[in-house]
Design an enzyme around this catalytic site. Structure first.
Site, short mmCIF file in Angstrom:
data_model
loop_
_atom_site.label_atom_id
_atom_site.label_comp_id
_atom_site.label_asym_id
_atom_site.label_seq_id
_atom_site.Cartn_x
_atom_site.Cartn_y
_atom_site.Cartn_z
N HIS A 513 0.81 -1.29 -0.12
CA HIS A 513 -0.05 0.04 0.14
C HIS A 513 0.70 1.24 -0.09
O HIS A 513 0.31 2.60 -0.36
CB HIS A 513 -0.97 0.02 1.35
N TYR A 629 -14.40 5.99 8.72
CA TYR A 629 -13.50 6.25 7.71
C TYR A 629 -13.94 6.09 6.08
O TYR A 629 -14.08 4.83 5.94
CB TYR A 629 -12.22 5.76 8.02
N THR A 642 -4.94 10.51 -0.99
CA THR A 642 -6.28 10.28 -0.43
C THR A 642 -6.73 11.40 0.84
O THR A 642 -5.68 12.00 1.03
CB THR A 642 -6.46 8.90 0.21
#
Length: 816
Positions: A513, A629, A642
């Site tokens: 990630h 979230y 993001t």
């Protein structure tokens, strides 16, 4: 081998020299030469008919070296491919640098300037004459030539100035985001003019990175605005006394420390391309010392209902070939720039640069992301062994059938793993500090370093599994859960992504990630799936199309020398990873009762509708609200990644309470629409750089000062959008839909929810939780999601009056 033997010669000589007999010494030296000549008669074979590539022999007269034409040809073609890539990269850098203009526009400007000068006019207002005076005098240049050279130089400077002006104008135009807040069908005159200007300044036929220099920088929100929205977000989650205390702390922070820290952020925003992204990558991802398996990595799935071929090697052949075709398009920038769906507004493509040839290397304090410009091989894992698979021969990419053949050779290899090799990948799944220490101690030299370099420098990692996965058997729902869990656990977690291929032909991937977010990997995976099934295809037997090439050299088995101390470290990491893996549960399902088509009919955002259903489902599941979230992107800005949308708002809580208490239908509908509009506003603010959490993160000390950012995200959600809808023909091929992907829960007592809106009638969900928490259950929560979706649609479409609505609600409570 040569080094070991030559090092042995002095030892022999010293042993015999002590006799001080020259004759004996000469005999011994001759004996050594004979043994070396026999031992070092080495021949390396390549390609067809095992032709000799090169050979060298040590004789009494010296070294006899012979090279074959085939070896030289291989080297030449491989180098030629490398130079072609460099030239293409240089050409694209030039084209991207002058965008939105084109190289041909330079010629137009030069001709225009020369034409005006021919007509006895000076468009430069004397600048061409000044440039001519500055040119060095030369007898080889006539006055006319000096004038032409001066005109060309002036034209070039004018052209570069025009490019700079166009880029600046386009950057200012792309900084306008008011269009996003206007109602559909009610576009202002300002926005209409803006659309026209953007089209004019956007140029034609952009490459993948053409817009990078014109994207605006992420703005730094005002401290007071961030604190105001932050207080709004925590209001439904705090009591009156807690909220009063929070307001006092926030006010003190704004008047003192907040403004001082803000100046540092503004200074960084002036200097850096993005004031968030580098810190976000380092502190959120790379400095994390816990396992990245489950906690960070995520996965993507194959088609839900279709497996194009049941042959594992054949599926690997098409999949790997399609991935390399995508990399070729990426290197040549032939991929279209990503845009906001339904618009011409470009998105940042910076994350695409590290999609291939990238790995995360462990460190004691922080990891680092390493990227190489090119790689001609992939690393393959099968039954505890590692292989290097070359994907190019003589400068060309292997065909799918050739890759299938090579994969089948690996599958047919019966050799056993070396001691400690089988579970070696557990080092990448456990804690990062032990992996960093083991890497430095056991993998920094020798054969282990060479094998680890082969894995880390590979284009990507490939895992060949002996198990079968996918929707199958008597319990397809449970099989999908096992499929998700298998992909999340993966094998080698440090590579940018790992392709997993199962025995029954199913595939999937696991992605690291830190280097990029899921939409980048998803875009690539959409291309691979469609190329695999609709472009390449398979023959009637299920094999890749094309001919077998038996002359290809076999894949190279990687060698390891893993001592017992390292094997103990591997087992320690394995125990940590196994405990984490066993603790995670998954529930994957496709909601087929309705999709975005029905949601649009009630004039509501599908994403807002799903988020409100999740809020209702969580309240029914836990009897409380929680900090939620939802991932939103900031790729409207350069190097954007993001931002967080805090989906649990005062408006959503008001609707859920009213709906659960049996309020009138009209009241619930009004509250639902208010909550949906609030959610859309929060999402738009996050996309346009006015979010809360990234600004608070960069202020750095806010979490400690306010003491609230430590609150866990008990409900972590993310939508995986389909970015290339044109690739999927769901009308003629309704079964060719992907399952999307998912991730593990962020909080130990929370849920991770990933969802994909597929076509007009399907929404897929991936729900995760932890077994160790008795309060959460992903299957139970999945049932609550289904029920909440149906209840919300019924609320907005049912004409029943208050009494039936109330009765239905009470029966629902009783059932729960």
């Amino acid at each position: 081998m040569l080094q070991r033997c030559t090092n042995h010669v002095p030892t022999v000589c010293r042993r015999n020299y002590s006799t001080d007999k020259r004759h004996s010494f000469a005999v011994e030296v001759h004996s050594v030469r004979v043994r070396l000549r026999k031992f070092l008669n080495i021949r390396l074979h390549l390609s067809k008919h095992q032709a000799v590539a090169f050979q060298f022999t040590i004789t009494a007269e010296g070294i006899d070296l012979q090279l074959s034409h085939e070896a030289l040809r291989q080297v030449y073609l491989s180098g030629l491919r490398s130079w072609k890539k460099r030239i293409v990269r240089l050409k694209n850098n030039v084209i991207t640098g002058v965008y939105p203009a084109s190289l041909s526009s330079w010629l137009f400007v030069v001709i225009a300037i020369l034409a005006t000068m021919y007509m006895r006019s000076d468009p430069s207002m004397g600048l061409i004459a000044k440039i001519q005076d500055l040119l060095p005098t030369s007898s080889s240049l006539s006055p006319q030539c000096r004038t032409v050279v001066s005109a060309v130089l002036f034209s070039t400077l004018l052209w570069l100035s025009l490019i700079f002006t166009m880029k600046l104008c386009l950057k200012q135009l792309l900084s306008y985001h008011r269009w996003m807040f206007e109602q559909h069908g009610n576009v202002s005159t300002t926005t209409k003019i803006w659309v026209m200007l953007v089209r004019i300044f956007s140029g034609r036929q952009p490459l993948l990175y053409s817009y990078q220099g014109s994207l605006p920088n992420l703005p730094v929100p005002a401290v007071k605005d961030t604190i105001k929205r932050y207080l709004e977000s925590v209001r439904p989650l705090t009591t009156d006394s807690e909220f009063e205390r929070m307001m006092t702390l926030a006010r003190d922070f704004e008047l003192s420390l907040g403004n001082r820290l803000q100046w540092y952020l503004k200074l960084k925003a002036l200097w850096a391309s993005n004031y968030v992204s580098d810190w976000w990558e380092e502190y959120i991802y790379l400095r994390g010392r816990g396992p990245i398996m489950v906690n960070s990595n995520y996965y993507g799935m194959d088609f839900m209902f279709v497996t194009p071929t049941p042959i594992q090697a054949a599926r690997a052949g098409n999949t790997l070939h399609a991935l390399l075709l995508y990399r070729r398009k990426l290197n040549k920038e032939e991929l279209k720039p990503s845009r906001i769906p339904g618009t011409f507004i470009p998105l940042c493509a910076a994350q695409c640069e590290r999609l291939f040839n990238t790995t995360r290397t462990p460190g004691v304090e922080t990891d680092t992301v390493m990227h190489w410009n090119d790689s001609e091989h992939v690393a393959v894992y099968h039954r505890g062994r590692y292989f290097r698979l070359w994907l190019y021969q003589a400068g060309r990419l292997l065909t799918p059938r050739e890759i299938e053949q090579q994969i089948q050779r690996i599958l047919d290899d019966k050799s056993a793993p070396a001691p400690g090799e089988e579970k070696l990948a557990a080092l990448t799944a456990g804690e990062r500090i032990p992996w960093a220490q083991a890497r430095k101690e056991f993998f920094s030299s020798g054969v282990n370093k060479r094998s680890l370099d082969c894995i880390e420098k590979a284009a990507f990692f490939v895992t060949l599994e002996d198990e079968e996965q996918g929707m199958m058997g008597d319990d397809p729902a449970a099989s999908m859960d096992r499929y998700a869990k298998s992909l999340l656990h993966g094998k080698w977690f440090d590579k940018s992504f790992t392709v997993v291929l199962y025995k029954n032909g199913k595939n999937g991937l696991n992605a690291e990630h830190s280097w990029a977010d899921a939409p980048i990997v998803s875009h690539m995976w959409e291309y691979v799936l469609t190329m695999d099934s609709f472009q390449m295809g398979y023959n009637q037997e299920g094999h890749c199309k094309g001919d077998v090439n038996l002359s290809l050299p076999h894949p190279q088995r990687l060698s390891w020398n893993i001592p017992s101390q390292c094997q103990e470290r591997v087992l320690q990491s394995l125990s940590v990873a196994q405990a984490l893996a066993d603790d995670v549960k998954f529930h994957v399902f496709a909601f087929r009762d309705f999709g975005k088509g029905s949601i649009k009919k009630i004039r509501m955002s599908p994403d807002a509708f799903i988020q409100l259903a999740l809020q209702l489902a969580f309240y029914r599941d836990r009897g409380m609200f929680c900090l939620t979230y939802e991932a939103s992107m900031t790729r409207l800005f350069r190097e954007g990644r993001t931002e967080t949308v805090r989906s649990c708002s005062s408006e959503s809580c008001a609707f859920v309470k009213a709906f659960q208490s049996g309020e009138a239908v009209d009241v619930c509908r009004r509250l639902l629409r208010n909550a949906a509009e609030k959610h859309q506003m929060l999402y738009r603010l996050a996309m346009t750089g006015a979010g809360i959490d990234r600004h608070l993160f960069c202020l750095y000390v806010v979490s400690k000062y306010l003491g609230v950012l430590s609150e866990p995200w008990r409900l972590s959600t993310s939508q995986t959008p389909f970015q290339q809808v044109e690739l999927f023909d769901l009308v003629n091929h309704p079964d060719y839909i992907t399952c999307g992907g998912g991730f593990g829960p962020v909080a130990d007592d929370g849920y991770g929810v990933s969802y994909s809106i597929i076509g007009e009638n399907i929404i897929s969900f991936h729900v995760s939780s932890k077994r160790s928490c008795a309060q959460t259950d992903c299957h139970r929560f999945g049932m609550q999601i289904r029920k909440a979706l149906l209840d919300l649609l019924q609320l907005m479409t049912d004409d029943k009056r208050d009494a039936p609505r109330s009765e239905h609600n009470h029966s629902a409570k009783k059932e729960l």
